[in-house]
Design a protein around this motif. Structure first.
Motif, PDB file in Angstrom:
ATOM      1  N   UNK B  72      15.166   0.541  11.342  1.00  0.00           N
ATOM      2  CA  UNK B  72      13.859   0.371  12.014  1.00  0.00           C
ATOM      3  C   UNK B  72      13.761  -1.021  12.611  1.00  0.00           C
ATOM      4  N   UNK B  73      14.129  -2.023  11.806  1.00  0.00           N
ATOM      5  CA  UNK B  73      14.040  -3.428  12.236  1.00  0.00           C
ATOM      6  C   UNK B  73      14.976  -3.683  13.421  1.00  0.00           C
ATOM      7  N   UNK B  74      16.152  -3.106  13.333  1.00  0.00           N
ATOM      8  CA  UNK B  74      17.162  -3.293  14.379  1.00  0.00           C
ATOM      9  C   UNK B  74      16.649  -2.751  15.705  1.00  0.00           C
ATOM     10  N   UNK B  75      16.087  -1.520  15.636  1.00  0.00           N
ATOM     11  CA  UNK B  75      15.565  -0.893  16.863  1.00  0.00           C
ATOM     12  C   UNK B  75      14.399  -1.690  17.421  1.00  0.00           C
ATOM     13  N   UNK B  76      13.532  -2.164  16.511  1.00  0.00           N
ATOM     14  CA  UNK B  76      12.341  -2.919  16.931  1.00  0.00           C
ATOM     15  C   UNK B  76      12.770  -4.214  17.627  1.00  0.00           C
TER      16      UNK B  76
END
Lengths: 75, 163
Positions: B72-76
């Motif tokens: 999630x963090x990576x995509x964000x």
């Protein structure tokens, strides 16, 4: 004499290893903390009428899927 | 005994260790990951047949939730800044010749490697159990633990290891 020397070296190595592992455990344990409280979510009973509706919808979907599969087989 | 009581009784001895494991994996979002992992454990608790499998099962759930949080963090980050999120640290890369203290040396490891060491040394997991929790084969766990210990000793400037 030589055996004793070897034994001494081995024991020293084991002591160093044990000391290292002890220090490692202490360092890794620094991440330990009181976890936040986890509240188990309340279980809401599903009304019977709603459960019946869900079952009917799911049955209808099964029938539609079968019908589509059959139709594709005839094509 | 109700399902709720059974769950609390089974899981409560492991919560502290589980939380520390998550903190090793992702300190920034550890509270959210912990809650997600506990919720998933609660939902899947009845499907657990073997009580001995509880611990690796719990830690396995936590690892998957931590991975989800990374994704999630990576995509964000990729969306917002056009640059990938910083993966679990390697801040001291290239300083292996320096003598570091153990905390610093540990911070050079990948989060998953630190978590692995925590399971094996602090939680007393066998290699097999640690492998189950982290989703890697037992043999890989064994060799990785050995390599990690060696690397830490190198970073600490252990003369015998460097020789």
């Amino acid at each position: 004499m030589r055996d004793e020397e070897q034994k001494g070296i081995l024991m020293e190595t084991q002591n160093v290893d044990a000391a290292f592992e002890k220090a490692l455990i202490q360092a890794l344990a620094r991440a330990e903390a009181q976890p936040p409280v986890f509240l188990i979510p309340p279980e809401i009973p599903m009304p019977q009428a709603f459960e019946r509706s869900v079952n009917q919808v799911s049955r209808a979907m099964d029938i539609s899927r079968s019908a589509l599969r059959l139709a594709f087989n005839f094509m | 005994m109700s399902r709720r009581e059974a769950f609390e009784q089974a899981v409560s001895p492991h919560t502290r260790g589980l939380y520390a494991f998550i903190r090793h994996l992702n300190r920034g979002e550890c509270d959210d990951i912990y809650q997600e992992a506990m919720l998933a454990a609660w939902q899947g608790f009845e499907s657990l047949q073997d009580p001995d499998a509880l611990r690796p099962w719990l830690y396995g759930i936590a690892r998957r939730k931590a991975m989800d949080a990374y994704r999630r963090q990576y995509r964000k980050d990729a969306r917002e800044e056009g640059w990938p999120a910083e993966l679990p640290q390697n801040g001291f890369e290239g300083q292996s010749t320096l003598k570091l203290d153990l905390d610093q040396a540990l911070s050079t490891l990948k989060a998953e490697d630190r978590a692995l060491l925590y399971l094996v040394f602090n939680q007393g997991f066998t290699y097999r159990q640690a492998g189950e929790a982290l989703g890697i084969p037992e043999g890989t766990v064994k060799s990785r633990v050995y390599a990690l210990k060696r690397r830490l000793k190198l970073l600490l400037g252990d003369k015998e290891e460097t020789a």
